[in-house]
Design a protein around this motif. Structure first.
Motif, PDB file in Angstrom:
ATOM      1  N   PRO A 174       0.821  -1.217   0.000  1.00 43.85           N
ATOM      2  CA  PRO A 174       0.000   0.000   0.000  1.00 43.85           C
ATOM      3  C   PRO A 174       0.852   1.263   0.000  1.00 43.85           C
ATOM      4  O   PRO A 174       1.875   1.345   0.668  1.00 43.85           O
ATOM      5  CB  PRO A 174      -0.807  -0.125   1.293  1.00 43.85           C
ATOM      6  CG  PRO A 174      -0.001  -1.020   2.181  1.00 43.85           C
ATOM      7  CD  PRO A 174       0.701  -1.975   1.264  1.00 43.85           C
ATOM      8  N   ASN A 175       0.402   2.237  -0.784  1.00 46.03           N
ATOM      9  CA  ASN A 175       1.001   3.567  -0.763  1.00 46.03           C
ATOM     10  C   ASN A 175      -0.111   4.577  -1.016  1.00 46.03           C
ATOM     11  O   ASN A 175      -1.271   4.201  -1.204  1.00 46.03           O
ATOM     12  CB  ASN A 175       2.122   3.685  -1.803  1.00 46.03           C
ATOM     13  CG  ASN A 175       1.635   3.405  -3.213  1.00 46.03           C
ATOM     14  OD1 ASN A 175       0.712   4.039  -3.713  1.00 46.03           O
ATOM     15  ND2 ASN A 175       2.252   2.418  -3.879  1.00 46.03           N
ATOM     16  N   GLU A 176       0.221   5.843  -1.039  1.00 46.93           N
ATOM     17  CA  GLU A 176      -0.804   6.888  -1.165  1.00 46.93           C
ATOM     18  C   GLU A 176      -1.603   6.775  -2.460  1.00 46.93           C
ATOM     19  O   GLU A 176      -2.731   7.237  -2.533  1.00 46.93           O
ATOM     20  CB  GLU A 176      -0.154   8.274  -1.077  1.00 46.93           C
ATOM     21  CG  GLU A 176       0.333   8.630   0.317  1.00 46.93           C
ATOM     22  CD  GLU A 176       0.857  10.049   0.392  1.00 46.93           C
ATOM     23  OE1 GLU A 176       0.775  10.766  -0.646  1.00 46.93           O
ATOM     24  OE2 GLU A 176       1.348  10.448   1.456  1.00 46.93           O
ATOM     25  N   GLU A 177      -1.020   6.149  -3.479  1.00 41.38           N
ATOM     26  CA  GLU A 177      -1.666   6.095  -4.784  1.00 41.38           C
ATOM     27  C   GLU A 177      -2.625   4.920  -4.944  1.00 41.38           C
ATOM     28  O   GLU A 177      -3.479   4.938  -5.836  1.00 41.38           O
ATOM     29  CB  GLU A 177      -0.592   6.017  -5.882  1.00 41.38           C
ATOM     30  CG  GLU A 177       0.369   7.187  -5.901  1.00 41.38           C
ATOM     31  CD  GLU A 177      -0.331   8.515  -6.094  1.00 41.38           C
ATOM     32  OE1 GLU A 177      -1.245   8.579  -6.953  1.00 41.38           O
ATOM     33  OE2 GLU A 177       0.005   9.480  -5.384  1.00 41.38           O
ATOM     34  N   ASN A 178      -2.480   3.880  -4.121  1.00 41.41           N
ATOM     35  CA  ASN A 178      -3.290   2.676  -4.364  1.00 41.41           C
ATOM     36  C   ASN A 178      -4.197   2.278  -3.201  1.00 41.41           C
ATOM     37  O   ASN A 178      -4.665   1.136  -3.134  1.00 41.41           O
ATOM     38  CB  ASN A 178      -2.396   1.500  -4.769  1.00 41.41           C
ATOM     39  CG  ASN A 178      -1.425   1.082  -3.669  1.00 41.41           C
ATOM     40  OD1 ASN A 178      -1.540   1.514  -2.527  1.00 41.41           O
ATOM     41  ND2 ASN A 178      -0.454   0.252  -4.022  1.00 41.41           N
ATOM     42  N   LEU A 179      -4.445   3.205  -2.272  1.00 43.73           N
ATOM     43  CA  LEU A 179      -5.348   2.891  -1.169  1.00 43.73           C
ATOM     44  C   LEU A 179      -6.798   2.858  -1.660  1.00 43.73           C
ATOM     45  O   LEU A 179      -7.161   3.491  -2.644  1.00 43.73           O
ATOM     46  CB  LEU A 179      -5.200   3.928  -0.060  1.00 43.73           C
ATOM     47  CG  LEU A 179      -3.833   4.020   0.613  1.00 43.73           C
ATOM     48  CD1 LEU A 179      -3.837   5.112   1.679  1.00 43.73           C
ATOM     49  CD2 LEU A 179      -3.417   2.674   1.215  1.00 43.73           C
ATOM     50  N   ASP A 186     -10.997   3.311  -1.183  1.00 46.18           N
ATOM     51  CA  ASP A 186     -12.054   4.053  -0.496  1.00 46.18           C
ATOM     52  C   ASP A 186     -12.975   3.108   0.262  1.00 46.18           C
ATOM     53  O   ASP A 186     -13.526   3.473   1.312  1.00 46.18           O
ATOM     54  CB  ASP A 186     -12.880   4.844  -1.517  1.00 46.18           C
ATOM     55  CG  ASP A 186     -12.053   5.887  -2.242  1.00 46.18           C
ATOM     56  OD1 ASP A 186     -11.890   6.988  -1.686  1.00 46.18           O
ATOM     57  OD2 ASP A 186     -11.561   5.586  -3.342  1.00 46.18           O
ATOM     58  N   ASP A 228      -4.393  -0.633   6.740  1.00 46.14           N
ATOM     59  CA  ASP A 228      -3.213  -0.303   5.931  1.00 46.14           C
ATOM     60  C   ASP A 228      -3.575  -0.074   4.464  1.00 46.14           C
ATOM     61  O   ASP A 228      -2.828   0.575   3.737  1.00 46.14           O
ATOM     62  CB  ASP A 228      -2.187  -1.435   6.011  1.00 46.14           C
ATOM     63  CG  ASP A 228      -1.587  -1.574   7.402  1.00 46.14           C
ATOM     64  OD1 ASP A 228      -1.649  -0.596   8.174  1.00 46.14           O
ATOM     65  OD2 ASP A 228      -1.078  -2.666   7.719  1.00 46.14           O
ATOM     66  N   TYR A 229      -4.721  -0.609   4.035  1.00 42.57           N
ATOM     67  CA  TYR A 229      -5.100  -0.550   2.622  1.00 42.57           C
ATOM     68  C   TYR A 229      -6.259   0.417   2.366  1.00 42.57           C
ATOM     69  O   TYR A 229      -6.709   0.545   1.229  1.00 42.57           O
ATOM     70  CB  TYR A 229      -5.466  -1.949   2.122  1.00 42.57           C
ATOM     71  CG  TYR A 229      -4.275  -2.872   2.084  1.00 42.57           C
ATOM     72  CD1 TYR A 229      -3.537  -3.042   0.922  1.00 42.57           C
ATOM     73  CD2 TYR A 229      -3.866  -3.559   3.236  1.00 42.57           C
ATOM     74  CE1 TYR A 229      -2.418  -3.868   0.888  1.00 42.57           C
ATOM     75  CE2 TYR A 229      -2.746  -4.387   3.211  1.00 42.57           C
ATOM     76  CZ  TYR A 229      -2.030  -4.536   2.029  1.00 42.57           C
ATOM     77  OH  TYR A 229      -0.920  -5.359   2.006  1.00 42.57           O
ATOM     78  N   LYS A 247      -8.030   4.341   2.627  1.00 41.47           N
ATOM     79  CA  LYS A 247      -7.829   5.767   2.819  1.00 41.47           C
ATOM     80  C   LYS A 247      -8.338   6.156   4.208  1.00 41.47           C
ATOM     81  O   LYS A 247      -9.203   5.466   4.765  1.00 41.47           O
ATOM     82  CB  LYS A 247      -8.565   6.543   1.725  1.00 41.47           C
ATOM     83  CG  LYS A 247      -8.000   6.316   0.336  1.00 41.47           C
ATOM     84  CD  LYS A 247      -8.767   7.096  -0.712  1.00 41.47           C
ATOM     85  CE  LYS A 247      -8.210   6.824  -2.110  1.00 41.47           C
ATOM     86  NZ  LYS A 247      -8.978   7.529  -3.164  1.00 41.47           N
ATOM     87  N   PRO A 248      -7.852   7.249   4.778  1.00 37.99           N
ATOM     88  CA  PRO A 248      -8.254   7.633   6.143  1.00 37.99           C
ATOM     89  C   PRO A 248      -9.762   7.758   6.319  1.00 37.99           C
ATOM     90  O   PRO A 248     -10.296   7.454   7.390  1.00 37.99           O
ATOM     91  CB  PRO A 248      -7.555   8.970   6.353  1.00 37.99           C
ATOM     92  CG  PRO A 248      -6.373   8.913   5.451  1.00 37.99           C
ATOM     93  CD  PRO A 248      -6.809   8.143   4.243  1.00 37.99           C
ATOM     94  N   GLU A 294     -10.877   4.764  10.485  1.00 40.29           N
ATOM     95  CA  GLU A 294     -10.298   5.358  11.685  1.00 40.29           C
ATOM     96  C   GLU A 294     -10.559   4.536  12.950  1.00 40.29           C
ATOM     97  O   GLU A 294      -9.888   4.724  13.960  1.00 40.29           O
ATOM     98  CB  GLU A 294     -10.842   6.774  11.885  1.00 40.29           C
ATOM     99  CG  GLU A 294     -12.343   6.817  12.106  1.00 40.29           C
ATOM    100  CD  GLU A 294     -12.918   8.228  12.125  1.00 40.29           C
ATOM    101  OE1 GLU A 294     -12.141   9.151  11.771  1.00 40.29           O
ATOM    102  OE2 GLU A 294     -14.084   8.387  12.478  1.00 40.29           O
TER     103      GLU A 294
END
Length: 293
Positions: free
Chosen positions: A190-195, A197, A245-246, A248-249, A291
Motif C-alpha cells: 500500500p502507498n498513497e496512490e493505491n489505497l 475508499d 493499511d489498505y 484511505k483515512p 479510523e
C-alpha cells in the motif's frame, strides 16, 4: 407430471415434487416454489423473474423432459441448483456458477445495487472485493458505479478462473482487476496512490459447530469458502488486523458475518461498528470506519 401443460401447472407440480424431497434452500432460491420457477425459467430461456409473468406459456414434452432431468438431479445429488444449471442470479444479474466457487448470495449485493454504499464512493473511487469468489460483488459494484475502479482478490485460483469468465461475460475487464493470494497478500504494497475508499468482503465465517450441521447443499460448496474456525472469526481477524493499511483515512470496511453477530461482538468488543440493514435483518452486515480499525 402431465405431458401437456402450462407453465402455471408445471410450476405447481414441480413445487410439490421438490417439497416432498425435503431439500434445503438458500443458494439463490428461498423455497421449493422459487426453485421450481427457476428450473422452468431456465428451460424456457427466461430470467427467473420473468417466468412468473408468463403463466400461460405451454411446456412442450421436450421442455418437460429437461425440467424433470434437472429436478431429478437436484433431488438425488442435493447439489445447489446453480451448480446443476451452471448459472446463478444475484440482484437480477446472471453469473456463471460451478463448484469452483460458492453460489453467490451475499447480502452486500443489496447494499451495492440499492446505492447504500455510495456515501463511501467519491468520484473515481477505488473498491476492493476481498474473497471475491466468482466475482459477483465486484461485478455488481462495477455495473452500479461505472466510474469506480474495482479490484477482486481470492486465495483460490479456481474461483478466480470463474471470476474472469464472469468479468468477460459482462464486458468489465477494463474496470475490474483480479489478484490471486491470501487476502491482502495478493495486492501491491500500500502507498498513497493505491489505497481503497471501500473494502467489501463476504468472508468464510461459519463457526465449527454450524459447519458440522450444514445440509448437504452447503457441503457441496468449497469448504474453504465457508469455514471460519471455532467461532467463525479466523479470517475476519486477519482482515481487521490488516484492512486499515489498505484504506484511505476516510474509507470503510464492509463485512458480511451472517449469523455470527454475537461471535463478532465477543471477538471485537472494542471496535465501533455500524450495522447495515438488509433483507435478512440488521445483524448480518456491518461497516467499520477506517479510523476505528
Amino acid at each position: 407430471m402431465n405431458t401437456d401443460l402450462t407453465l402455471e401447472v408445471c410450476w405447481q407440480e414441480l413445487t410439490e415434487k421438490l417439497d416432498l424431497a425435503g431439500l434445503s434452500y438458500g443458494h439463490g432460491a428461498i423455497d421449493a416454489q422459487s426453485e421450481a420457477l427457476w428450473i422452468i425459467a431456465t428451460a424456457l430461456g427466461f430470467p427467473p423473474e420473468d417466468a412468473a409473468e408468463a403463466l400461460d406459456t405451454t411446456i412442450t414434452p421436450e421442455l418437460l423432459t429437461q425440467i424433470n432431468a434437472w429436478a431429478l438431479e437436484r433431488i438425488t445429488t442435493r447439489k445447489p441448483l446453480a451448480y446443476i444449471l451452471g448459472e446463478a442470479w444475484l440482484m437480477g444479474i446472471p453469473f456463471y456458477c460451478d463448484e469452483r466457487s460458492i453460489v453467490p448470495r451475499s447480502f452486500i449485493a443489496e447494499l451495492i445495487v440499492d446505492g447504500h454504499l455510495e456515501p463511501w464512493l467519491p468520484p473515481s473511487a477505488k473498491v476492493l472485493d476481498l474473497c471475491t469468489g466468482n466475482g459477483s460483488l465486484a461485478i455488481l459494484m462495477a455495473l452500479s458505479c461505472p466510474d469506480v475502479e474495482v479490484s477482486g482478490s481470492d486465495i483460490s485460483m479456481q474461483a478466480l478462473s470463474l471470476a474472469a469468465k464472469n468479468i468477460d461475460r459482462h464486458n468489465l475487464s477494463e474496470q475490474i482487476e483480479i489478484h490471486q493470494g491470501d487476502l491482502f497478500e495478493s495486492l501491491p504494497s500500500p502507498n498513497e496512490e493505491n489505497l481503497f475508499d471501500l473494502i467489501i468482503c463476504n468472508p468464510p465465517y461459519v463457526n465449527a459447530t454450524s459447519m458440522a450441521t450444514l445440509p448437504p447443499e452447503y457441503h457441496a460448496e468449497p469448504e474453504i469458502s465457508l469455514a471460519g474456525g471455532i467461532d467463525g472469526m479466523d479470517i475476519v481477524r486477519k482482515i481487521i488486523a490488516n484492512a486499515k493499511d489498505y484504506l484511505k483515512p476516510e474509507g470503510a470496511l464492509v463485512l458480511e458475518i451472517g449469523n455470527e453477530a454475537k461471535n463478532f461482538s465477543d471477538a471485537f468488543p472494542e471496535i465501533p461498528v455500524t450495522w447495515l440493514e438488509v433483507s435478512a435483518g440488521d445483524d448480518q452486515v456491518l461497516l467499520i470506519q477506517a479510523e476505528d480499525l
